[in-house]
Design a protein around this motif. Structure first.
Motif, PDB file in Angstrom:
ATOM      1  N   ARG A 123       0.864  -1.183   0.000  1.00  0.00           N
ATOM      2  CA  ARG A 123       0.000   0.000   0.000  1.00  0.00           C
ATOM      3  C   ARG A 123       0.898   1.230   0.000  1.00  0.00           C
ATOM      4  NH1 ARG A 123      -2.019  -0.143   4.861  1.00  0.00           N
ATOM      5  NH2 ARG A 123      -3.572  -1.683   4.323  1.00  0.00           N
ATOM      6  N   LEU A 124       0.557   2.190  -0.833  1.00  0.00           N
ATOM      7  CA  LEU A 124       1.251   3.471  -0.913  1.00  0.00           C
ATOM      8  C   LEU A 124       0.177   4.536  -0.776  1.00  0.00           C
ATOM      9  CD1 LEU A 124       3.983   4.855  -1.454  1.00  0.00           C
ATOM     10  CD2 LEU A 124       3.558   4.585  -3.883  1.00  0.00           C
ATOM     11  N   GLU A 125       0.287   5.372   0.259  1.00  0.00           N
ATOM     12  CA  GLU A 125      -0.781   6.348   0.480  1.00  0.00           C
ATOM     13  C   GLU A 125      -0.240   7.691   0.942  1.00  0.00           C
ATOM     14  OE1 GLU A 125      -3.512   5.399   3.716  1.00  0.00           O
ATOM     15  OE2 GLU A 125      -2.013   3.997   4.464  1.00  0.00           O
ATOM     16  N   ASN A 126      -1.038   8.705   0.683  1.00  0.00           N
ATOM     17  CA  ASN A 126      -0.743  10.058   1.114  1.00  0.00           C
ATOM     18  C   ASN A 126      -1.880  10.480   2.053  1.00  0.00           C
ATOM     19  OD1 ASN A 126      -0.506  12.862   1.364  1.00  0.00           O
ATOM     20  ND2 ASN A 126       0.403  13.065  -0.661  1.00  0.00           N
ATOM     21  N   PRO A 127      -1.643  10.422   3.375  1.00  0.00           N
ATOM     22  CA  PRO A 127      -2.716  10.754   4.317  1.00  0.00           C
ATOM     23  C   PRO A 127      -3.227  12.191   4.177  1.00  0.00           C
ATOM     24  CG  PRO A 127      -0.809   9.819   5.463  1.00  0.00           C
ATOM     25  CD  PRO A 127      -0.427  10.015   4.038  1.00  0.00           C
ATOM     26  N   ARG A 128      -2.381  13.085   3.684  1.00  0.00           N
ATOM     27  CA  ARG A 128      -2.778  14.486   3.530  1.00  0.00           C
ATOM     28  C   ARG A 128      -3.841  14.662   2.448  1.00  0.00           C
ATOM     29  NH1 ARG A 128      -0.090  17.262   0.343  1.00  0.00           N
ATOM     30  NH2 ARG A 128      -0.696  19.370  -0.037  1.00  0.00           N
ATOM     31  N   THR A 129      -3.696  13.938   1.328  1.00  0.00           N
ATOM     32  CA  THR A 129      -4.636  14.100   0.212  1.00  0.00           C
ATOM     33  C   THR A 129      -5.686  12.996   0.141  1.00  0.00           C
ATOM     34  OG1 THR A 129      -3.280  12.832  -1.340  1.00  0.00           O
ATOM     35  CG2 THR A 129      -2.838  15.212  -1.167  1.00  0.00           C
TER      36      THR A 129
END
Length: 139
Positions: A123-129
């Protein structure tokens, strides 16, 4: 006098050339904002020079294609509906440019967070966006 010049598209990637390593699998992409998830087939090709090619397709249509070759990069959404090109390091904001480094080095840049979920999924995620890419490759 000054001028601005649009960069030419990269030539088609020749993934059959020596030195390319190809991984194929599936992924689910949650774009930023409140857009719906998109699932499709994922292709990641990397070579010994650090070049890479990433493509998410929903057969027969490419949803996203991102490439980095030498000092140039480009990303296209849809059938060249929206595209960006440039020189130097690809922009951190696109998950597609984060994926090769995250899988090879186990880390991502900027606000991106990478985690191995199982032995062959990640999993690769950007919690900000809120953008997220989850997937796995076939052995």
């Amino acid at each position: 006098l000054t001028s601005c010049r649009t960069m030419n598209p990269l030539p088609p990637a020749d993934l059959s050339a020596p030195g390319w390593k190809i991984l194929q699998g599936q992924a689910v992409w949650q774009p930023p904002g409140n857009r719906p998830e998109l699932a499709g087939d994922l292709l990641l090709a990397t070579n010994v020079n650090g070049n890479f090619f990433v493509q998410l397709t929903k057969t027969p249509f490419p949803l996203v294609t991102a490439e980095s070759f030498a000092d140039q990069w480009q990303i296209e959404f849809g059938a060249d509906e929206h595209s960006w090109r440039g020189r130097g390091q690809p922009p951190q904001r696109f998950v597609w440019f984060q994926l090769p480094g995250a899988l090879l080095a186990g880390k991502a840049d900027g606000n991106w967070r990478f985690a191995n979920v199982t032995s062959n999924s990640w999993r690769l995620e950007n919690p900000r966006t809120g953008e997220k890419l989850e997937g796995g490759f076939f052995p």
